[in-house]
Design an enzyme around this catalytic site. Sequence first.
Site, PDB file in Angstrom:
ATOM      1  N   LYS A   1       0.812  -1.224   0.000  1.00  0.00           N
ATOM      2  CA  LYS A   1       0.000   0.000   0.000  1.00  0.00           C
ATOM      3  C   LYS A   1       0.846   1.276   0.000  1.00  0.00           C
ATOM      4  O   LYS A   1       0.457   2.290  -0.554  1.00  0.00           O
ATOM      5  CB  LYS A   1      -0.969  -0.015   1.173  1.00  0.00           C
TER       6      LYS A   1
ATOM      7  N   GLU B   1     -10.225   7.477   3.156  1.00  0.00           N
ATOM      8  CA  GLU B   1     -11.096   6.626   3.950  1.00  0.00           C
ATOM      9  C   GLU B   1     -10.401   5.294   4.132  1.00  0.00           C
ATOM     10  O   GLU B   1      -9.520   4.930   3.360  1.00  0.00           O
ATOM     11  CB  GLU B   1     -12.449   6.418   3.271  1.00  0.00           C
TER      12      GLU B   1
ATOM     13  N   SER C   1       1.470  -9.808  -1.116  1.00  0.00           N
ATOM     14  CA  SER C   1       1.139  -8.388  -0.935  1.00  0.00           C
ATOM     15  C   SER C   1       1.414  -7.856   0.463  1.00  0.00           C
ATOM     16  O   SER C   1       1.697  -6.677   0.629  1.00  0.00           O
ATOM     17  CB  SER C   1      -0.326  -8.146  -1.313  1.00  0.00           C
TER      18      SER C   1
END
Length: 413
Positions: A95, A117, A383
């Site tokens: 991320k 968000e 990930s």
Amino acid sequence: MTKKEKTEINPDNRGFYGQYGGSYIPELLWANVEELRTRYSPIMSEKSYTDELDRLLRDYAGRPTPLYHAANLSRKTGAKIYLKREDLCHTGSHKLNNVLGQALLAVKMGKKQIIAETGAGQHGVATATVCALMNLPCTIFMGEKDTLRQKLNVTRMEMLGATVVPVSSGSKTLKDATNEAIRHWINNPDDTYYLIGSTIGPHPYPDIVTKLQSVISRETITQLREKEGRDEPDHVLACVGGGSNAAGAFFGFIGNGITRLTGAEAAGEGADSKKTAASINKGSMGIIHGSKTMLLQNKDGQVTETHSISAGLDYPGIGPLHAWLSKEGLAQYLPVSDEEAIEAAFDLTETEGIIPALESAHAVALLDKIDFKPGAVIVICLSGRGDKDMETYSNYFEGRSRGILPADNHQAT
Ligand SMILES: *Cc1c(COP(=O)(O)O)cnc(C)c1O
């Protein structure tokens, strides 16, 4: 198959990949989105931007992440398996690649504050992290229910200096937090940058996030060349929530005529059950969060409740790039259930000493679902790391050791 010329995948100038994508937004948001649409590309190709991003990815995030040859897992499966170790990035997942790039873009656009968000809190933590680094005020909108379920991430964000706004409207979860973030953006158009966490949302967000995550496949190509003497693996496997790590892991290989791309969708309790999040396999075309794509909806077009054991895959839609890749047959998307993901997580942990995030475990589980030739070179995008999922794993682990749950290949030591 024969090798084809590489062509970079771009949406058209209105943000469409085939019939998917676009920008379906309320009139009040138009000016904000249009400003981003006209400015992102020139800024992101400026040398000062790419130099600074490269420096941060290297020295702050810890890139390049290793391409690890998983020898034990390879022996077990008969393929040659490499893990692209996004779990070793700062903050524990891919991320950060996206957040660093968008925060730099915000600064270059002259924006003074960041909003975002978050559902489970992973994107919120990555955003709060980069805002601390860049000294940008940061507001994270989070459903009230999620703030209670994910207390540790709320504490992290607050320690990092972010303001966490619990949203108590509607179902008090992610979609309500999204509505609140959009409302804030409409009311503060000049100084605020809205930082979206995956390859979703109106154009140009899916393209921005895809390009920022494409560092994953760019590095993979260089690393494979070094280790295997070739640029293309036979397979790339990745999990798909909104689709950002998969977009990044696939990007450099799309349509090359050699590499087969497979995404894992969260099937939850099964793709045919009501508790699923398999938007390509079980969804239909519609509009969600500003983009035309595949989503789970009822016959009246209402978005349905989804379920996955992994919060990061528990999303009713999917990025438009993936809807298009699926339609064109350029990638396939297979459902992986909660149970299959957990089993894959335990397998990987036992064979390689790597505890994956529950999301990433869905990608590992694909090894049992795809056809591959003996010795095929398979890259799995790992990930994220499993620290955040230890509670789920420990519940399952206790169940197994008490004989309540299957323990097929788990050996006591
Ligand atoms: C958020 C998350 C995902 C899902 O998001 P994508 O945009 O589909 O990549 C997958 N893995 C981890 C570890 C995550 O934190």
